[in-house]
Design an enzyme around this catalytic site. Structure first.
Site, PDB file in Angstrom:
ATOM      1  CG  HIS A 139      -0.694   2.284  -9.251  1.00  0.00           C
ATOM      2  ND1 HIS A 139      -0.835   1.910  -7.933  1.00  0.00           N
ATOM      3  CD2 HIS A 139      -1.822   2.991  -9.547  1.00  0.00           C
ATOM      4  CE1 HIS A 139      -1.995   2.371  -7.460  1.00  0.00           C
ATOM      5  NE2 HIS A 139      -2.599   3.035  -8.425  1.00  0.00           N
TER       6      HIS A 139
ATOM      7  CG  LEU B  99       9.472 -17.104  -4.571  1.00  0.00           C
ATOM      8  CD1 LEU B  99       9.334 -17.062  -3.053  1.00  0.00           C
ATOM      9  CD2 LEU B  99       9.934 -15.743  -5.091  1.00  0.00           C
TER      10      LEU B  99
ATOM     11  CG  ASP C 245      -2.050   0.973   1.120  1.00  0.00           C
ATOM     12  OD1 ASP C 245      -2.421   1.335  -0.007  1.00  0.00           O
ATOM     13  OD2 ASP C 245      -2.566   1.398   2.175  1.00  0.00           O
TER      14      ASP C 245
END
Ligand code: IPE
Ligand code: IPE
Ligand code: MG
Length: 244
Positions: A40, A134, A23
């Site tokens: 963003h 991962l 955020d």
């Protein structure tokens, strides 16, 4: 009980599954007099760095909250830019992820996305399916409530088909009907951007997760912040309700 047992073995206390609420992109841009969309874009750079840190620190699962079901309330232009960024990221990074043995998963209500994006997601997941490094789990148009409701629908359907009896439904069984089925339990949730709330991210899955909140805005998240979060985790004494 199984989580407790596995944890007592894990001396180093490195979280195996980290989930991040990324955020603060909008505020990062606004502070610089820029439009939110640039925040963003900068946030995407922080995502790339974070995947690298996760690999370096041998994290097994990294779940990233990229778009909540409630983010649909945002202005159309911001949503379009976010979806374009997602498509761009998939197109440009998938070969790279594959090369690093990363398995990509996307969870969320994907029916919201256009067919092109859905196809890219499908192909990216298929391409990296057998990678055993991962697990990069992207929560896109995801909501914790949505996940639970979908799980209920699937479990009811199996009951209707006679695959499952109501009396067999236990917590472990229900977990398997959630989008996070097969993933390790979430050990640590990190939220950047200063808010101390969950914003409909993983709900069921974080019943015993450690929570780490930082004021750092997502585009500024870096290796130092990542280490701070892991260090915080390593100082926690996890009891899971027991008193040991
Ligand atoms: C998080 O950053 C990214 C998404 C929710 C898509 P925000 O866009 O919420 O940024 P702030 O919180 O307004 O600064
Ligand atoms: C949470 O951030 C969602 C993501 C980071 C994808 P929001 O900015 O949407 O959350 P609220 O509105 O502050 O709760
Ligand atoms: Mg926000």
């Amino acid at each position: 009980m199984s989580i407790i047992k596995e944890y007592s073995k894990n001396e180093k206390k490195i979280p195996r599954h980290i989930a991040i609420i990324m955020d603060g992109n909008g505020r990062w841009a606004q502070k610089r007099g820029k439009i939110r969309i640039l925040g963003h874009k900068e946030g995407f750079k922080a995502v790339k760095k974070t995947v690298k840190f996760a690999l370096q620190n041998k994290i097994k699962v990294l779940t990233l909250y990229t778009f909540s079901t409630e983010n649909q309330k945002r202005p159309k232009l911001e949503i379009i830019a976010l979806l374009e960024l997602f498509l761009f990221a998939l197109k440009n990074e998938i070969q790279h992820l594959n090369k690093y043995n990363i398995c990509l998963k996307v969870i969320g209500d994907l029916t919201y996305f256009d067919k092109e994006l859905q196809l890219y997601i499908y192909n990216a997941e298929r391409m990296t399916l057998n990678n055993n490094g991962l697990i990069l789990n992207i929560a896109a148009n995801y909501g914790g409530k949505w996940d639970i409701v979908e799980g209920v629908k699937k479990i009811l359907s199996d009951v209707q088909k006679g695959i499952l009896c109501i009396s067999q439904i236990k917590e472990e069984i229900f977990s398997q009907y959630l989008s996070t089925n097969n993933l390790l339990p979430v050990d640590l949730v990190i939220r950047t951007g200063g808010e101390k709330r969950i914003s409909n991210f993983l709900l069921w899955q974080i019943a015993y997760s450690e929570l780490y909140f930082t004021d750092v805005l997502w585009p500024d998240f870096n290796a130092f912040e990542f280490k701070n979060a892991i260090n915080y985790f390593s100082t926690r004494k996890r009891r899971f309700g027991g008193n040991f």
